[in-house]
Enzyme design. Structure first.
Site, PDB file in Angstrom:
ATOM      1  N   GLY A  11      59.922  29.658   6.453  1.00  0.00           N
ATOM      2  CA  GLY A  11      60.281  30.758   7.347  1.00  0.00           C
ATOM      3  C   GLY A  11      60.004  32.073   6.635  1.00  0.00           C
ATOM      4  N   ALA A  12      58.723  32.497   6.671  1.00  0.00           N
ATOM      5  CA  ALA A  12      58.354  33.737   5.975  1.00  0.00           C
ATOM      6  C   ALA A  12      58.435  34.916   6.943  1.00  0.00           C
ATOM      7  CB  ALA A  12      56.960  33.603   5.381  1.00  0.00           C
ATOM      8  N   GLY A  13      59.607  35.100   7.538  1.00  0.00           N
ATOM      9  CA  GLY A  13      59.853  36.261   8.396  1.00  0.00           C
ATOM     10  C   GLY A  13      60.341  37.403   7.531  1.00  0.00           C
ATOM     11  N   ASN A  14      61.156  38.279   8.098  1.00  0.00           N
ATOM     12  CA  ASN A  14      61.612  39.448   7.344  1.00  0.00           C
ATOM     13  C   ASN A  14      62.306  39.066   6.039  1.00  0.00           C
ATOM     14  OD1 ASN A  14      60.661  41.444   8.995  1.00  0.00           O
ATOM     15  ND2 ASN A  14      62.495  41.492  10.269  1.00  0.00           N
ATOM     16  N   VAL A  15      63.283  38.158   6.116  1.00  0.00           N
ATOM     17  CA  VAL A  15      64.024  37.795   4.909  1.00  0.00           C
ATOM     18  C   VAL A  15      63.111  37.009   3.960  1.00  0.00           C
ATOM     19  CG1 VAL A  15      66.008  36.535   3.970  1.00  0.00           C
ATOM     20  CG2 VAL A  15      66.252  37.794   6.117  1.00  0.00           C
ATOM     21  N   VAL A 133      69.750  29.739   4.582  1.00  0.00           N
ATOM     22  CA  VAL A 133      70.030  31.130   4.952  1.00  0.00           C
ATOM     23  C   VAL A 133      70.196  31.278   6.474  1.00  0.00           C
ATOM     24  CG1 VAL A 133      69.188  33.515   4.731  1.00  0.00           C
ATOM     25  CG2 VAL A 133      68.657  31.859   2.948  1.00  0.00           C
ATOM     26  N   THR A 134      69.566  30.372   7.205  1.00  0.00           N
ATOM     27  CA  THR A 134      69.595  30.431   8.675  1.00  0.00           C
ATOM     28  C   THR A 134      71.035  30.477   9.200  1.00  0.00           C
ATOM     29  OG1 THR A 134      67.561  29.139   8.653  1.00  0.00           O
ATOM     30  CG2 THR A 134      68.743  29.262  10.753  1.00  0.00           C
ATOM     31  N   HIS A 190      80.878  33.225   6.877  1.00  0.00           N
ATOM     32  CA  HIS A 190      80.050  34.422   7.010  1.00  0.00           C
ATOM     33  C   HIS A 190      80.167  34.909   8.445  1.00  0.00           C
ATOM     34  CE1 HIS A 190      76.877  37.210   6.259  1.00  0.00           C
ATOM     35  NE2 HIS A 190      76.011  36.624   7.038  1.00  0.00           N
TER      36      HIS A 190
END
Ligand code: APR
Length: 335
Positions: A11-15, A133-134, A190
């Site tokens: 998942g190479a999105g923003n984070v 992280v999701t 969280h």
């Protein structure tokens, strides 16, 4: 010569892309990124390959010897073979909540994604430490742990490091001191019911509650609780610089075997579970991180008020875990 570790980011999105760039710029590890293609009208793009190429050129420009590759995968799970050889896998793939989507819809959509990814990690990188992280992160960490079936020390969720960094930022601005000299932990789920541990927080060894009046402290706690939302309201999308830095803090502890004590979401059972009143799911607590992943769960003292807050936070995570359990068992009965 010590071999550099390989960190895979699914998942190479923003984070994800910011984690990659920080790991490379600080020369902490070699990086592999995995993401799905993106279709715009008739054209199919492979952004993950483009990002990797761009990062390679960044490394050349900065004379840094680190490796990075990007791999296009499919939502069905094709293309994950290069996960092989990963020491650590970070899962940052997922959907944000879209208009009209309930929390349950989001949960179901992200469980579907995580199920495919966990199955591939099991196949190609069964010994890796897995960082989830999701969102909702405590529940997704639990789901990943269940699906992987690996020892509990190897699955860990990132949340507390970020929440604590936000807490420290606001304390630092209020007191005009360096965040380096602030020790402050945020534990629990969280979400809005996270638990800032004021009773043990200190600045240069002086208890936080002696440095700030109650009303100022309450405002800081409130801002920390809604720290994510404040950024969404400004940017129209969720944060990524601080989340990426928090992940890198954890990765560095694994890679350097530094035995850092950081608040992370981990599977609680046994004696530590008894202490925290949690048996059989994941919530954020201070843990010791080293080359074996989660090496110890720290039993942090809490005053009465914090214990009550903790119980409420745990209860709300537990409810979502129950919904996730129902989704998982429905999925497995369909298979
Ligand atoms: N397989 C692999 N990658 C996927 C898949 C899938 N099935 N589905 C989505 N992705 C990728 C997207 O293509 C995107 O690049 O996951 C990436 C997610 O990135 P962003 O949408 O930019 O989200 P980001 O802000 O990075 O947050 C990632 O972390 O903090 C949490 O709630 C947040 O769950 C979210 C995650």
């Amino acid at each position: 010569m010590k071999m550099k570790k390989t960190v895979s980011i699914v998942g190479a999105g923003n984070v994800g892309e910011h984690v990659a760039s920080l790991l490379l710029l600080r020369n902490i590890a070699n990086v592999k990124m995995f993401d799905i293609p993106r279709q715009v009208d008739e054209k199919v793009f492979e952004p993950v390959k483009g990002k990797a190429l761009d990062m390679k050129q960044m490394l050349s420009a900065m004379d840094i010897d680190a490796k990075v590759e990007g791999y296009t995968v499919t939502p069905k799970g094709e293309g994950y073979e290069p996960l092989e050889g990963s020491d650590i896998v970070i899962i940052t793939a997922g959907f944000p909540r879209r208009p009209g989507m309930s929390r349950e819809d989001l949960l179901e959509a992200n469980i579907k994604i995580i199920s495919v990814i966990a199955e591939r990690i099991k196949k190609f990188a069964p010994d890796a430490i897995v960082v989830v992280v999701t969102n909702p992160v405590d529940v997704m960490t639990y789901v990943t742990y269940k699906l992987l079936g690996v020892p509990k020390n190897r699955v860990v969720g990132m949340a507390g490091v970020l929440d604590s960094a936000r807490f420290k930022t606001f304390i630092s601005e209020e007191l005009m001191v360096s965040p380096k000299d602030i020790h402050a932990y945020v534990i629990g789920g969280h979400g809005d019911e996270m638990v800032p541990l004021i009773s043990i927080s200190n600045v240069g060894g002086i208890p936080l509650k002696d440095l700030l009046p109650k009303d100022r402290l309450e405002k800081i706690v409130e801002r920390t609780r809604f720290g994510g939302g404040e950024i969404v309201n400004l940017m129209g999308t969720s944060a990524y610089y601080a989340p990426a830095a928090a992940i890198v803090d954890m990765i560095e502890a694994f890679v350097q075997n530094s035995k850092r004590i950081l608040p992370c979401s981990v599977y609680l059972d046994g004696e530590a579970g008894d202490y925290y009143g949690v048996q059989g799911f994941c919530v954020g607590v201070p843990v010791k991180l080293g080359s074996n992943g989660v090496e110890e769960v720290i039993k942090v003292p809490m005053i009465e008020e914090e214990r009550e807050m903790w119980k409420r936070s745990v209860e709300s995570v537990k409810k979502t875990v129950e919904v996730a359990e129902a989704i998982l068992s429905e999925r497995s009965s369909r298979e």
